[in-house]
Write a protein that holds these residues in place. Structure first.
Motif, PDB file in Angstrom:
ATOM      1  N   ASP A   1       1.847   2.510   3.713  1.00 23.48           N
ATOM      2  CA  ASP A   1       0.895   3.621   3.607  1.00 23.48           C
ATOM      3  C   ASP A   1       0.824   4.411   4.908  1.00 23.48           C
ATOM      4  O   ASP A   1       0.879   5.638   4.907  1.00 23.48           O
TER       5      ASP A   1
ATOM      6  N   SER B   1      -4.866  -8.673   5.136  1.00 24.79           N
ATOM      7  CA  SER B   1      -4.283  -7.332   5.121  1.00 24.79           C
ATOM      8  C   SER B   1      -4.518  -6.708   6.484  1.00 24.79           C
ATOM      9  O   SER B   1      -5.383  -7.166   7.244  1.00 24.79           O
TER      10      SER B   1
ATOM     11  N   TRP C   1      -8.586  -9.305   8.311  1.00 23.56           N
ATOM     12  CA  TRP C   1      -7.923  -8.009   8.432  1.00 23.56           C
ATOM     13  C   TRP C   1      -7.791  -7.667   9.902  1.00 23.56           C
ATOM     14  O   TRP C   1      -8.291  -8.383  10.766  1.00 23.56           O
TER      15      TRP C   1
ATOM     16  N   SER D   1      -0.051  -3.026   4.567  1.00 19.28           N
ATOM     17  CA  SER D   1      -0.622  -1.677   4.711  1.00 19.28           C
ATOM     18  C   SER D   1       0.333  -0.651   5.289  1.00 19.28           C
ATOM     19  O   SER D   1       0.061   0.554   5.213  1.00 19.28           O
TER      20      SER D   1
ATOM     21  N   THR E   1      -6.835   3.670  -1.800  1.00 18.34           N
ATOM     22  CA  THR E   1      -6.646   2.238  -1.538  1.00 18.34           C
ATOM     23  C   THR E   1      -7.741   1.366  -2.157  1.00 18.34           C
ATOM     24  O   THR E   1      -7.442   0.357  -2.806  1.00 18.34           O
TER      25      THR E   1
ATOM     26  N   LYS F   1      -5.809  -3.844   6.447  1.00 20.21           N
ATOM     27  CA  LYS F   1      -7.006  -3.046   6.132  1.00 20.21           C
ATOM     28  C   LYS F   1      -8.137  -3.925   5.600  1.00 20.21           C
ATOM     29  O   LYS F   1      -7.900  -4.749   4.707  1.00 20.21           O
TER      30      LYS F   1
ATOM     31  N   ASP G   1       0.841  -1.190   0.000  1.00 16.29           N
ATOM     32  CA  ASP G   1       0.000   0.000   0.000  1.00 16.29           C
ATOM     33  C   ASP G   1       0.885   1.253   0.000  1.00 16.29           C
ATOM     34  O   ASP G   1       1.711   1.417   0.891  1.00 16.29           O
TER      35      ASP G   1
END
Ligand SMILES: [Zn+2]
Length: 539
Positions: free
Chosen positions: A315, A168, A187, A312, A93, A170, A53
């Motif tokens: 990011d 993930s 997640w 993630s 995203t 997220k 990400d």
């Protein structure tokens, strides 16, 4: 049977430019495999779709001499497409993952933004019809917003026994990468400090997940300090560690400590801090490995399973400290080791000749405005308020006057601000093929009825100017979301048996990965994709 020697060879073919690079002899026709075609020994037992990400296209080269692990292996053995640009305007995203999963632009996938207005509702992958399993007070998530199938669905159509596993930090990344399937999708929920799934996917948690949350995640509480692992002699590849526009403006340098940076001393907020650090990517990998072992993902000959991991933390670190920061360099070195451990596990558990990897990013990021060489601008709350006030006034006056095309007038009002960029009316975007390259990016992002942009409700899609930052109105942090090169440019690397390593500079699209991986797995995929396979199979 020696699978390495028997595996199929892949020739790189770029259909757009018709250039054949690193090519083996010409081979089979590029049409998808027919359903029912019998699997051969060269069929991978696992497709590994990795997303990082906010991994901007320059970052792997920038830090390449510091990598010793998974990134080094990808850069050394993989086929590295150095000019992969997302083809849509809203580089967030959810649209990025939707495109990567489905092989179509976000507008057609029905995901124009991370969240949008639809009718009177705010819509995203969080789905009030569902609950988190084991946490019934919390809304779950589902891919019901997704209008298209994805690679995971195509693998399941080809073989309903295939295992689909997507994880993930997220929710939107984990959910969208699994397409519309009801695979294993997990997640991270920072409030409970657990990896979770939703009732869309299953009604109970697998026992390995319960044990993982109880034992492994609890163990991570010991990681209450984030120290730099950047070798001092390579530190200058990144910007100086201390900068007033990083972090919260105070905690801008290593080491980062939970007890100094915690968000709410009145609650157990450890995992809220933890999810600002690279350690959450390590936990995400840990979960993937536990799940693969428990579920036997990727080990069945004649069947291709699907593993997606969307990391993630690049990011989160990038938003707080920027892409060139010491923190981002450290994060990427840590991710390099995470990927090293992933590949070592796959070599052992699946077999080196039996899995194929595609790695890319869902979007890039804007360099901190203070570090943009040609000059960047950080919008203030006042700038933003001025734009909103002008627009509200103009919209009201247009309403009073009964203007026939108020959206058109609003785009003209917008253009009076020096920091504004492209603006198009919904009429422009629905009017068929556009010449303007920015208009094309906005068209590919546009889903009628799903209002994801700041001014979508007025019938206008817009963005700020290049290197203008619209983010939190404090004096720190950065973001993405624009149609400009820095937000669209990401790495794209393929690695696996029969794929010859090298660098390809011809432009490609990250959403080409979905049909590319389908082609390598030898499975059919929809014939109306926006992406094309980047390789041709030579059996
Ligand atoms: Zn972001």
């Amino acid at each position: 049977m020696d699978l390495v020697r028997r595996s199929a060879r892949y020739a790189v073919i770029l259909f757009g430019g018709l250039s054949v690079l690193l090519a083996c002899a010409a081979g089979a026709s590029p049409s998808p495999a027919s359903p029912g075609e019998s699997p051969d020994d060269s069929q991978p037992t696992l497709v590994v779709y990795l997303v990082v990400d906010q991994l901007r296209g320059d970052l792997l080269d920038r830090y390449s001499q510091a990598f010793t692990g998974g990134f080094r292996r990808l850069l050394g053995e993989g086929l590295n497409f150095t000019n992969a640009l997302h083809g849509h305007s809203s580089t967030e995203t959810a649209p990025g993952h939707a495109a990567l999963s489905t092989g179509v632009h976000p507008g057609r996938a029905g995901v124009p933004a991370n969240a949008w207005r639809e009718g009177g509702d705010r819509v995203q992958v969080v789905d009030p019809q569902e609950r988190l399993v084991g946490l019934p007070e919390v809304a779950g998530a589902s891919p019901r917003v997704l209008l298209r199938t994805g690679l995971a669905d195509w693998l399941l159509e080809a073989d309903p026994r295939a295992k689909v596993f997507s994880v993930s930090a997220k929710d939107r990344a984990a959910v969208l990468m699994a397409g519309q399937s009801k695979g294993e999708v997990y997640w991270f929920d920072a409030l409970s400090g657990q990896f979770v799934t939703s009732t869309y996917y299953r009604s109970d948690n697998p026992s390995w997940l319960t044990r993982f949350n109880r034992e492994t995640m609890t163990g991570y509480r010991a990681d209450s300090v984030w120290v730099s692992t950047v070798p001092p002699e390579l530190a200058d590849l990144s910007a100086p560690d201390t900068a007033s526009f990083e972090g919260d403006g105070v905690n801008t340098y290593f080491p980062h400590r939970y007890h100094q940076e915690r968000i709410d001393p009145d609650m157990d907020d450890f995992f809220l801090w933890f999810q600002t650090t690279p350690m959450l990517d390590r936990a995400t990998l840990d979960l993937a490995l536990v799940a693969m072992e428990a579920e036997g993902v990727g080990r069945t000959p004649g069947r291709t399973d699907f593993l997606s991991i969307s990391f993630s933390q690049t990011d989160r670190v990038g938003h707080a400290y920027g892409p060139l920061s010491r923190e981002q360099m450290d994060n990427l070195l840590r991710l390099d080791r995470v990927l090293e451990d992933l590949f070592a596990f796959l070599d052992r558990f699946v077999g080196r000749a039996r899995y194929v990897v595609g790695l890319t990013g869902d979007h890039g990021v804007m360099t901190m405005p203070e570090r943009v060489e040609e000059g960047g601008l950080r919008l203030t709350q006042e700038d933003r308020a001025n734009v909103e006030e002008s627009l509200t006034r103009a919209a009201w006056e247009l309403g009073q006057a009964g203007h026939s095309d108020p959206a058109k007038v609003l785009t003209e009002v917008l253009r009076e601000f020096p920091f504004m960029g492209p603006a198009f009316t919904h009429g422009d975007l629905l009017a068929g093929e556009q010449e303007d390259s920015l208009a094309i990016l906005f068209q590919r992002n546009f889903t009628p009825g799903r209002a994801g942009g700041l001014l979508s409700m007025y019938g206008v899609e817009m963005w700020w100017g290049e290197n203008v930052l619209d983010w939190n109105y404090a004096s720190f942090g950065t973001t993405h979301g624009s149609p400009f090169h820095y937000d669209r440019w990401v790495p794209l690397i393929l690695m696996g048996p029969g794929i010859e390593g090298g660098r390809v500079e011809d432009p490609v699209q990250p959403l080409d990965l979905a049909p590319t991986l389908a082609r390598i797995a030898g499975i059919p995929y929809p014939d109306d994709l926006d992406g094309v396979p980047l390789i041709r199979r030579n059996d």
